[in-house]
Design a protein around this motif. Structure first.
Motif, PDB file in Angstrom:
ATOM      1  N   ASP A   1       0.593  -1.205  -0.069  1.00 41.15           N
ATOM      2  CA  ASP A   1       0.159  -0.039   0.103  1.00 41.15           C
ATOM      3  C   ASP A   1       0.700   1.118   0.010  1.00 41.15           C
ATOM      4  OD1 ASP A   1      -2.716  -1.061  -0.110  1.00 41.15           O
ATOM      5  OD2 ASP A   1      -2.654  -1.538   1.884  1.00 41.15           O
ATOM      6  N   HIS A   2       2.048   1.128  -0.354  1.00 39.97           N
ATOM      7  CA  HIS A   2       3.022   2.336  -0.329  1.00 39.97           C
ATOM      8  C   HIS A   2       2.913   3.247   1.011  1.00 39.97           C
ATOM      9  CE1 HIS A   2       3.794   1.093  -4.357  1.00 39.97           C
ATOM     10  NE2 HIS A   2       2.511   0.948  -4.715  1.00 39.97           N
ATOM     11  N   ILE A   3       3.064   2.477   2.036  1.00 40.04           N
ATOM     12  CA  ILE A   3       2.792   3.156   3.233  1.00 40.04           C
ATOM     13  C   ILE A   3       4.462   3.393   3.942  1.00 40.04           C
ATOM     14  CG2 ILE A   3       2.082   3.087   5.772  1.00 40.04           C
ATOM     15  CD1 ILE A   3      -0.316   1.290   4.913  1.00 40.04           C
ATOM     16  N   GLU A   4       4.588   4.605   4.261  1.00 39.41           N
ATOM     17  CA  GLU A   4       5.960   4.827   4.888  1.00 39.41           C
ATOM     18  C   GLU A   4       5.912   4.581   6.355  1.00 39.41           C
ATOM     19  OE1 GLU A   4       7.652   8.546   4.220  1.00 39.41           O
ATOM     20  OE2 GLU A   4       7.230   8.855   2.261  1.00 39.41           O
ATOM     21  N   PHE A   5       7.134   3.903   7.020  1.00 38.56           N
ATOM     22  CA  PHE A   5       7.062   3.798   8.401  1.00 38.56           C
ATOM     23  C   PHE A   5       8.356   4.332   8.909  1.00 38.56           C
ATOM     24  CE2 PHE A   5       8.753   0.961  12.073  1.00 38.56           C
ATOM     25  CZ  PHE A   5       7.575   1.073  12.620  1.00 38.56           C
ATOM     26  N   ASN A   6       7.979   5.004  10.123  1.00 37.24           N
ATOM     27  CA  ASN A   6       9.114   5.818  10.631  1.00 37.24           C
ATOM     28  C   ASN A   6       9.247   5.650  12.050  1.00 37.24           C
ATOM     29  OD1 ASN A   6      11.341   7.543  10.776  1.00 37.24           O
ATOM     30  ND2 ASN A   6       9.927   9.046  11.197  1.00 37.24           N
TER      31      ASN A   6
ATOM     32  N   HIS B   1      -5.023   2.573   3.639  1.00 40.16           N
ATOM     33  CA  HIS B   1      -5.288   1.628   2.514  1.00 40.16           C
ATOM     34  C   HIS B   1      -6.281   2.290   1.490  1.00 40.16           C
ATOM     35  CE1 HIS B   1      -5.992  -1.573  -0.450  1.00 40.16           C
ATOM     36  NE2 HIS B   1      -7.455  -1.358  -0.425  1.00 40.16           N
ATOM     37  N   GLY B   2      -7.329   3.189   2.212  1.00 37.35           N
ATOM     38  CA  GLY B   2      -8.206   3.834   1.457  1.00 37.35           C
ATOM     39  C   GLY B   2      -7.779   4.952   1.016  1.00 37.35           C
ATOM     40  N   LYS B   3      -6.687   5.735   1.582  1.00 36.61           N
ATOM     41  CA  LYS B   3      -6.464   7.019   1.423  1.00 36.61           C
ATOM     42  C   LYS B   3      -5.828   7.264   0.096  1.00 36.61           C
ATOM     43  CE  LYS B   3      -3.219  10.494   2.985  1.00 36.61           C
ATOM     44  NZ  LYS B   3      -2.286  11.067   4.068  1.00 36.61           N
ATOM     45  N   ARG B   4      -6.608   8.224  -0.885  1.00 40.17           N
ATOM     46  CA  ARG B   4      -6.048   8.382  -1.978  1.00 40.17           C
ATOM     47  C   ARG B   4      -5.187   9.504  -2.430  1.00 40.17           C
ATOM     48  NH1 ARG B   4      -7.820   3.753  -2.742  1.00 40.17           N
ATOM     49  NH2 ARG B   4      -9.994   3.268  -2.876  1.00 40.17           N
ATOM     50  N   GLN B   5      -5.032  10.341  -1.753  1.00 41.88           N
ATOM     51  CA  GLN B   5      -4.065  11.348  -2.044  1.00 41.88           C
ATOM     52  C   GLN B   5      -2.917  11.673  -0.744  1.00 41.88           C
ATOM     53  OE1 GLN B   5      -6.286  14.858  -2.627  1.00 41.88           O
ATOM     54  NE2 GLN B   5      -6.965  14.426  -4.843  1.00 41.88           N
ATOM     55  N   GLY B   6      -1.830  11.971  -1.504  1.00 36.68           N
ATOM     56  CA  GLY B   6      -0.608  12.248  -0.564  1.00 36.68           C
ATOM     57  C   GLY B   6      -0.116  11.199  -0.056  1.00 36.68           C
ATOM     58  N   LYS B   7       1.143  11.291   0.741  1.00 31.34           N
ATOM     59  CA  LYS B   7       1.721  10.284   1.362  1.00 31.34           C
ATOM     60  C   LYS B   7       0.984   9.594   2.474  1.00 31.34           C
ATOM     61  CE  LYS B   7       6.521  11.799   1.081  1.00 31.34           C
ATOM     62  NZ  LYS B   7       7.522  12.424   2.107  1.00 31.34           N
ATOM     63  N   LYS B   8       1.136   8.224   2.711  1.00 29.64           N
ATOM     64  CA  LYS B   8       0.730   7.393   3.596  1.00 29.64           C
ATOM     65  C   LYS B   8       1.776   7.124   4.741  1.00 29.64           C
ATOM     66  CE  LYS B   8      -2.306   4.977   0.224  1.00 29.64           C
ATOM     67  NZ  LYS B   8      -2.625   3.696  -0.312  1.00 29.64           N
TER      68      LYS B   8
END
Length: 173
Positions: free
Chosen positions: A84-89, A122-129
């Protein structure tokens, strides 16, 4: 789940190989069996971590480094985060954060937090995740945050009640 799916594909390949007429391709069989063994070994390791959830509630509380449990859960969710292209920090401040609890409690906490974050991102359409976790051993503080849609104001008073799932609903018991 993805590894389990690939293991089933490898197993199906082995079954087809043994059912065809003629000589069995030993090289193919050996390669598929070794692949299957590696996959099952990976699944076993993941299930051992999850098995902590099912231990007795009489398990003794002890000092646990929060980062160690967090790393296990992060590894479980890494494929979902990548998909889902989710950044983890992860940000750590001060000495290691330690909690007096059981492995099962921390594991359940992080599984729920990651599961909710991934679901809403997962449902977020715009911007970074993004998911960001702060572990501050100096202040005995853990902050788990994501940039999903947030909690509705009408749900906020109830989110820590057992079986509450948001949008005014209770699920389960």
């Amino acid at each position: 789940m993805a590894v389990m799916g690939r293991a089933l594909v490898a197993l199906d390949s082995l079954i087809r190989e043994t059912q065809r007429t003629g000589e069995v391709n030993k090289e193919l069989m050996n390669r598929e069996l070794n692949t299957l063994r590696g996959m099952l070994s990976f699944i076993e390791a993941q299930l051992k971590d999850i098995q902590l959830l099912f231990k007795s509630t009489k398990q003794r509380r002890k000092d646990i480094r929060v980062r160690e449990v967090l790393d296990k859960v992060h590894r479980l969710f890494s494929p979902s985060l990548a998909k889902d292209h989710i950044e983890f920090n992860l940000v750590e401040k001060g000495p290691p954060l330690v909690a007096k609890t059981t492995d099962a409690v921390l594991l359940q906490l992080f599984l729920n937090m990651f599961d909710n974050a991934v679901y809403w991102l997962h449902g977020k359409r715009q911007g970074k995740k993004q998911i960001e976790i702060l572990l501050d051993g100096q202040e005995n503080l853990l902050v788990f945050s994501d940039n999903g849609p947030g909690i509705k104001s009408e749900d906020a008073p109830f989110i820590f009640e057992p079986f509450y799932s948001g949008e005014g609903k209770k699920v389960g018991g």
